[in-house]
Design a protein around this motif. Structure first.
Motif: not given
Length: 156
Positions: A11-17, A53-54, A61-63, A71-73
């Motif tokens: 999730x973090x990697x996707x967010x950071x991208x 990082x995370x 960090x939360x989904x 639906x978000x972060x």
């Protein structure tokens, strides 16, 4: 009903991208950074804030999930100005889920999480052009504490 769930590394990697690019774009739009330097500066800022990082201490960090659908972060961290304050570095509601109250609900849940962690206050920054976010934050009880202003200069 929504829930906050700790982000996984994936999730973090996707967010950071996308987060660095999004942040750079907001800084360009606000006129703070030039297009030529924005991505580099945004990358440096994220590296400075999240050297591990995370796993960077004092960062959470939360989904944001609705019925197990993302639906978000939201990213909160111990404020560098006041250790009793949780600072919201980022809150994103995916476009297709905006205008459904998820932002306000996420802010409430983030406040609950911050209290559990031991924070007494919550703060954030919002770009002046982001009227939608300003409305949500005001409705959620946030008050203006500082205002930066800028004017374009001309020779006229």
């Amino acid at each position: 009903m929504i829930t906050l769930n700790a982000m996984s590394q994936k999730d973090y990697d996707t967010y950071l991208s996308t987060a660095v690019t999004d942040y750079a774009g907001e800084k360009i739009k606000a006129g703070t950074w030039t297009e030529q330097l924005a991505f580099q500066r945004a990358s440096e800022e994220y590296q400075r804030l999240l050297p591990n990082g995370i796993e960077t201490p004092d960062n959470y960090f939360y989904r944001i999930d609705h019925n197990e659908t993302k639906v978000g972060v939201i990213w909160i961290a111990k404020s560098t100005d006041n250790p009793e304050t949780a600072f919201i570095y980022d809150l994103q509601i995916l476009k297709q889920y905006q205008d459904q109250g998820f932002g306000k609900q996420a802010l409430k849940l983030a406040g609950d999480e911050a209290l559990k962690i031991g924070f007494k206050n919550m703060a954030l920054h919002v770009f002046g052009s982001n009227k939608r976010a300003i409305h949500v934050y005001r409705e959620s009880g946030f008050k203006v504490t500082d205002i930066n202003m800028e004017k374009k200069l001309s020779k006229e």
